[in-house]
Structures are given as structure tokens and as C-alpha cells.
Design an enzyme around this catalytic site. Sequence first.
Site, PDB file in Angstrom:
ATOM      1  N   GLU A  83       0.847  -1.209   0.000  1.00  0.00           N
ATOM      2  CA  GLU A  83       0.000   0.000   0.000  1.00  0.00           C
ATOM      3  C   GLU A  83       0.876   1.251   0.000  1.00  0.00           C
ATOM      4  O   GLU A  83       1.709   1.424   0.898  1.00  0.00           O
ATOM      5  CB  GLU A  83      -0.922  -0.030   1.235  1.00  0.00           C
ATOM      6  CG  GLU A  83      -2.012   1.021   1.181  1.00  0.00           C
ATOM      7  CD  GLU A  83      -3.014   0.883   2.336  1.00  0.00           C
ATOM      8  OE1 GLU A  83      -3.260  -0.250   2.785  1.00  0.00           O
ATOM      9  OE2 GLU A  83      -3.524   1.920   2.775  1.00  0.00           O
ATOM     10  N   LYS A 262      -7.708  -1.484  11.222  1.00  0.00           N
ATOM     11  CA  LYS A 262      -6.986  -1.843   9.992  1.00  0.00           C
ATOM     12  C   LYS A 262      -5.795  -0.916   9.834  1.00  0.00           C
ATOM     13  O   LYS A 262      -4.701  -1.328   9.428  1.00  0.00           O
ATOM     14  CB  LYS A 262      -7.940  -1.754   8.794  1.00  0.00           C
ATOM     15  CG  LYS A 262      -7.400  -2.364   7.503  1.00  0.00           C
ATOM     16  CD  LYS A 262      -6.619  -1.383   6.646  1.00  0.00           C
ATOM     17  CE  LYS A 262      -6.188  -2.009   5.327  1.00  0.00           C
ATOM     18  NZ  LYS A 262      -5.408  -1.077   4.493  1.00  0.00           N
ATOM     19  N   ASP A 278       4.443 -14.294  11.420  1.00  0.00           N
ATOM     20  CA  ASP A 278       3.152 -14.785  10.931  1.00  0.00           C
ATOM     21  C   ASP A 278       2.116 -13.657  11.036  1.00  0.00           C
ATOM     22  O   ASP A 278       1.575 -13.381  12.111  1.00  0.00           O
ATOM     23  CB  ASP A 278       2.754 -15.995  11.795  1.00  0.00           C
ATOM     24  CG  ASP A 278       1.443 -16.630  11.376  1.00  0.00           C
ATOM     25  OD1 ASP A 278       0.644 -15.968  10.688  1.00  0.00           O
ATOM     26  OD2 ASP A 278       1.220 -17.791  11.748  1.00  0.00           O
ATOM     27  N   HIS A 375      -3.129  10.637  -0.087  1.00  0.00           N
ATOM     28  CA  HIS A 375      -2.849   9.576  -1.064  1.00  0.00           C
ATOM     29  C   HIS A 375      -2.515  10.164  -2.420  1.00  0.00           C
ATOM     30  O   HIS A 375      -1.592   9.742  -3.095  1.00  0.00           O
ATOM     31  CB  HIS A 375      -4.072   8.654  -1.200  1.00  0.00           C
ATOM     32  CG  HIS A 375      -4.170   7.674  -0.081  1.00  0.00           C
ATOM     33  ND1 HIS A 375      -5.105   6.672  -0.038  1.00  0.00           N
ATOM     34  CD2 HIS A 375      -3.448   7.540   1.048  1.00  0.00           C
ATOM     35  CE1 HIS A 375      -4.943   5.970   1.062  1.00  0.00           C
ATOM     36  NE2 HIS A 375      -3.953   6.482   1.738  1.00  0.00           N
TER      37      HIS A 375
HETATM   38  C1  MEV Z   1      -6.134   2.646   4.976  1.00  0.00           C
HETATM   39  O1  MEV Z   1      -5.243   1.604   4.664  1.00  0.00           O
HETATM   40  C2  MEV Z   1      -6.257   2.800   6.468  1.00  0.00           C
HETATM   41  C3  MEV Z   1      -7.298   3.804   6.943  1.00  0.00           C
HETATM   42  O2  MEV Z   1      -8.578   3.488   6.380  1.00  0.00           O
HETATM   43  C4  MEV Z   1      -7.353   3.731   8.453  1.00  0.00           C
HETATM   44  C5  MEV Z   1      -8.441   4.554   9.078  1.00  0.00           C
HETATM   45  O3  MEV Z   1      -9.485   4.788   8.448  1.00  0.00           O
HETATM   46  O4  MEV Z   1      -8.241   4.933  10.249  1.00  0.00           O
HETATM   47  C6  MEV Z   1      -6.967   5.202   6.467  1.00  0.00           C
END
Ligand code: MEV
Length: 387
Positions: A83, A262, A278, A375
Site C-alpha cells: 500500500e 486496519k 506470521d 494519497h
Molecule cells: C487505509 O489503509 C487505512 C485507513 O482506512 C485507516 C483509518 O481509516 O483509520 C486510512
Amino acid sequence: MSDRAEKSLPDDFRKLSLEARRAALKSAYCEEDVDLGAVLGEDASAADRMVESAVGFLPVPFGIAAGFLIDGRSYDIPLAVEEPSVIAAASFAALLVRGSGGFATWATEPIMSAQVFLEGVLPGRELGIEAREGEIRAEVDLALASMRRRGGGYRGLEVSRNEETGLVRVDLRIDVRDAMGANILDGAAERAAGLLEDICGGRRLMCVLTNGAVERRAGARFEIPVRRLARGGYSGEEASRRIESASRAAESDPTRAVTHNKGVMNGISSLALATGNDTRALEAGAHYWAAREGRYRSLSSYRRVGDALEGRIELPLALGTVGGSVARLPATALALRMLRDPDGPGLARIAAALGLAQNFAALFALVTEGIQAGHMRLHARKREAEA
Ligand code: MEV
């Protein structure tokens, strides 16, 4: 449809030599002029030693989030990730936190549980297990000789019966020191199962570790003066308030918590991959911890404390620095060397700081200029570089 589309791999594919597997792959799925060495790596012998039916390596970008200050020491953290924004975000947060005193971290002893599930145990017979703990310990110790030499080993047991399934579960608590521990734990559970069957008259259903790893945790915190958070037209005060509000959203709304987490795992899984750990076990443990109270919550939180914004994180981190696939490849060995060859809890502390940094950078971007702007800037920079 062409002939090639009809082809597939031979039934005995897994039994073929590496060279023969690569030839079969090329004949079934590639055009004549494809150079498989360029696609999957010239030398796949290390992959062949690690997994069945190997044909090569997938190159994943390996980068460095430089300049973390963790417990007073400087770290350049290696990350393997596809990413585009992950390393940039971690580096941004590292710089901001570095200028505010850095991360303070902690870790528990690396204790995990090996589980033996028994079926057909008559009600109450499981109560005899604890009385014979000495014998069970002696049996488990036989499987843990090298772990005991390294300072780890058996740390106790817990017995429970699940009313819904009737299964009796014996958790053998084991300090796995610097190993991730899966093989050690599975071996210890299998070693103990026969004696447990004798003691309570049941039969083993399965013997395996739990990836819950709730005893093997690490955490991190930082404080940043709010005046340093001015960004995208927001004052530091307002940016701090918005980050805290986003934190509360993730604490109370599972649909937001999962995305918030995430972001945490963007950092931690990338470090795990870079060091040969892992990643699936870590993800499973983190999400189990997030849902431990019966409702899925965020792994981190942010609050205003005096003139500063404080960030905190805590989660299970079953990260090893020896054994298994850890440091088996030259790149994963280099990754650990860059971190000055930490022990298991040391790597977990670095991972906790990184997870918090990654999460903080995402929230900061989300509540100020928006994630897309960041981004897009990254993509633009890449395109400039490519032009
Ligand atoms: C993207 O890889 C991760 C985010 O979605 C985390 C978040 O929303 O806090 C930007």
C-alpha cells in the site's frame, strides 16, 4: 479458447523438483518468451525449503520508516507492504512524535497458551486435572527442554468446561521467550494430551495453541503538544479535538473500529512480514482482543491531557525473533538487524509504537485534509519520480 487456457498443472505437481515445477508452470500458464526468473526470482531454493509446491518469490516492496524514537532509542523500522501510503504515514507520525519526546512502550512476558480439547469427560472428572499438575508439568517439560534452557517453559494450567459443547479445555501456559511459539505450543499440547486423557478419562479432540495470545501483550503511548497539530486550515486545538472525536467514534462504533484497527495493523503486519513473522496470527490475535468484551472496539485511543494530545495502544503481539520463518531469508534477517536484533518482547514494543504511529497518522489525515489528499500527493510524487 486457445490450447494454453485448457492446460493445468499435473496431479503430481507437488512431488516434482523445483525445476520441474517451474517448467510445468511455464508450460501451463506462460507465453513462450516469459522469463520465469524475472517474474518469480532467479533462485527459488529458499522458497522451496520453506513451503510445499514452491515456484518462487513474490516481490513485495520493502521500505523503511526512519527516525522512530522509542524508549529513548532511535529506530529505523523496516516494512514490507504494497500500500503506497503506509510507510509515508508511519514516517510522518514518527517525526512528529520524535519532536515531542518519542514513544514510551511496555510488554508483558511472552506467555501463550497451548490448548488440549477433550471430549467424553464425565461431569466433574476434569476437577482431577489440577491435583496432578506436577505430573503434567513434568510431561510438558520433556517437550520444552530447549525452551527451558533459554529461560522459558511451563508457567501453569487452567481447566474449563464449555457448557454448550461439553468439551473440556486445558490451557497450558508456556513462556515461549523469543519464539513466535506455534510449533512449541502445539508440541507441548500433544505431549500432555495422553496424560490428560488418563487423568480424566476423556479423549483428545485436538491440540493446538490459541492465537488469542491475551497474556502476551505490548503497549505504547505518546503525547504531542496540541499547538504542533495545526494542519489543513485547522488550529492545533481543533485538530486535537477532532482526533479525539474520531477516537471516540471508533471506541463506540464497531463499523468504524474495524477500519481504525486496519490502520493500526497496516504498520504491525508490514513489520511482521518484513521480519518473517506470521501476519495472520497477529491479525487474528488483535481482532480477538478488540472483541474481548463481547463488542468489537478500537485497539487505541486518544485524549486531551493538559496542553497535549495523548495516544495509547495495547494489543496482543505474538512476534518472534528466532525460529520458524523468522529471519530465514536474507531480507528478513536484515530487517531484524536494523532493529538491533531485539528479543521477542523488544520487537513487540517496537510494533506497538509503530501501530500507534500508523493509526495516529491516518486519523490526523482523516480529520484534517482527508485521506485522499494525502494519497493523491503520494501518487503525484511517484508519477513525478517515474516521469
Ligand atoms: C487505509 O489503509 C487505512 C485507513 O482506512 C485507516 C483509518 O481509516 O483509520 C486510512
